[in-house]
Design a protein around this motif. Structure first.
Motif, PDB file in Angstrom:
ATOM      1  N   SER A 158      86.183   4.468  80.179  1.00 40.72           N
ATOM      2  CA  SER A 158      87.265   4.252  81.071  1.00 40.72           C
ATOM      3  C   SER A 158      88.404   3.506  80.488  1.00 40.72           C
ATOM      4  O   SER A 158      88.274   2.924  79.255  1.00 40.72           O
ATOM      5  CB  SER A 158      86.749   3.143  81.820  1.00 40.72           C
ATOM      6  OG  SER A 158      85.573   3.674  82.945  1.00 40.72           O
ATOM      7  N   LEU A 159      89.496   3.746  80.950  1.00 46.05           N
ATOM      8  CA  LEU A 159      90.839   3.191  80.494  1.00 46.05           C
ATOM      9  C   LEU A 159      91.122   2.249  81.519  1.00 46.05           C
ATOM     10  O   LEU A 159      90.491   1.810  82.441  1.00 46.05           O
ATOM     11  CB  LEU A 159      91.903   4.455  80.489  1.00 46.05           C
ATOM     12  CG  LEU A 159      91.828   5.557  79.417  1.00 46.05           C
ATOM     13  CD1 LEU A 159      92.562   6.607  79.492  1.00 46.05           C
ATOM     14  CD2 LEU A 159      91.685   4.713  78.098  1.00 46.05           C
ATOM     15  N   ALA A 160      92.393   1.551  81.378  1.00 45.51           N
ATOM     16  CA  ALA A 160      92.832   0.584  82.308  1.00 45.51           C
ATOM     17  C   ALA A 160      93.069   1.037  83.614  1.00 45.51           C
ATOM     18  O   ALA A 160      93.221   2.326  83.578  1.00 45.51           O
ATOM     19  CB  ALA A 160      94.120  -0.120  81.655  1.00 45.51           C
ATOM     20  N   LYS A 161      93.069   0.363  84.336  1.00 48.58           N
ATOM     21  CA  LYS A 161      93.235   0.866  85.943  1.00 48.58           C
ATOM     22  C   LYS A 161      92.296   1.686  86.446  1.00 48.58           C
ATOM     23  O   LYS A 161      92.400   2.388  87.308  1.00 48.58           O
ATOM     24  CB  LYS A 161      94.722   1.279  85.912  1.00 48.58           C
ATOM     25  CG  LYS A 161      95.756   0.242  85.671  1.00 48.58           C
ATOM     26  CD  LYS A 161      97.188   1.076  85.897  1.00 48.58           C
ATOM     27  CE  LYS A 161      98.313   0.026  85.482  1.00 48.58           C
ATOM     28  NZ  LYS A 161      99.675   0.731  85.736  1.00 48.58           N
TER      29      LYS A 161
END
Length: 277
Positions: free
Chosen positions: A131-134
């Motif tokens: 997962s990435l940010a947000k």
């Protein structure tokens, strides 16, 4: 130089399906230590991945588990495609099929297969690998269509190889002609006399297997669609071009076809091999 060993898909399937106890398989793997390096052949891998690609959602976990069993040993070496293996190991040429490189299969394909929850996610690129940010998910998949094309291309090449054998009508073409065909269409190496002679000896097991099929086809109509396993078996036998490799199989009929091969001793029946080590 250390010896290496690889297993056919029948053995892996029997372990995964509970026909061969998992504890027995683990014991065999443990006893390899110090004697053999455990390898995963590209052919076995593709056979199992193709079954995963062709199976339905209801059999996804069962088909995937076979791949997990095959790659479960902590230390295992993935082998390149048979032609690529010969190109690199026998002739010292660089691998030139990066889409199927051992590193890609081991470091990209297998982690995605392990994380996939179903076939749909695997084939559509919906397997969450991070997962990435947000809260944005990183998703990946495997191009099962590309895999299907590889299998179809392989079948076509095998068909050409059989036609080469049939050109001799009642007599099998000489080993040198077979080696020249493999150099031209599979290994992509120079067809020098030295290379032909070297490969002719290295492919003795694959040639003897082809000769048995040729003999059978002179007595009846040979239908490729009814004998797909012959192509897979011949692909496995190409790895024996490396004298340090041993192939372990559950197929006694395949072993019988190699009675005249100089490399028959490096094709071992699973139960016999397990007792011997």
């Amino acid at each position: 130089m250390a010896q290496s060993v690889f297993f056919d898909s029948q053995i892996v399937t029997r372990v995964s399906d509970g026909i061969v106890p998992e504890s027995f398989w683990e014991e065999v793997i443990e006893r390899l230590a110090g004697k053999y390096e455990y390898c995963v052949s590209f052919t076995t891998l593709m056979e199992l991945v193709n079954a995963l690609a062709g199976g339905d959602e209801n059999h996804f976990q069962q088909n995937r588990n076979r791949l997990l069993v095959m790659t479960s040993p902590a230390k295992c070496r993935f082998l390149p495609m048979p032609g690529q293996f010969i190109r690199n190991t026998i002739f010292g040429l660089p691998l030139d099929r990066p889409e199927y490189s051992p590193e890609r299969l081991q470091q990209r394909w297998m982690p995605i297969i392990r994380r996939a929850l179903n076939k749909q996610d695997l084939s559509s690129g919906g397997v969450v690998m991070g997962s990435l940010a947000k809260g944005i998910d990183l998703t990946f998949g495997i191009d099962l269509g590309m895999l299907r094309k590889y299998m179809e291309d392989g079948k076509k090449l095998w068909g050409e190889e059989l036609r080469l054998a049939k050109n001799g009508e009642k007599e099998m073409p000489p080993p040198e002609l077979h080696a020249t065909f493999i150099l031209r269409f599979n290994v992509y190496a120079l067809e020098t006399q030295e290379n032909v002679e070297r490969l002719s000896r290295a492919l003795d097991a694959a040639y003897c297997h082809l000769a048995q099929i040729h003999h059978a086809s002179t007595r009846s109509v040979y239908r490729f669609d009814k004998n797909l396993q012959d192509w897979i078996d011949n692909q496995q036998l190409m790895y024996l071009a490396d004298p340090e490799l041993t192939f372990v199989t559950a197929d006694k009929r395949l072993i019988a076809k190699l009675a005249k091969s100089k490399d028959r001793g490096r094709v071992r029946e699973f139960t016999e091999f397990a007792k011997a080590i």
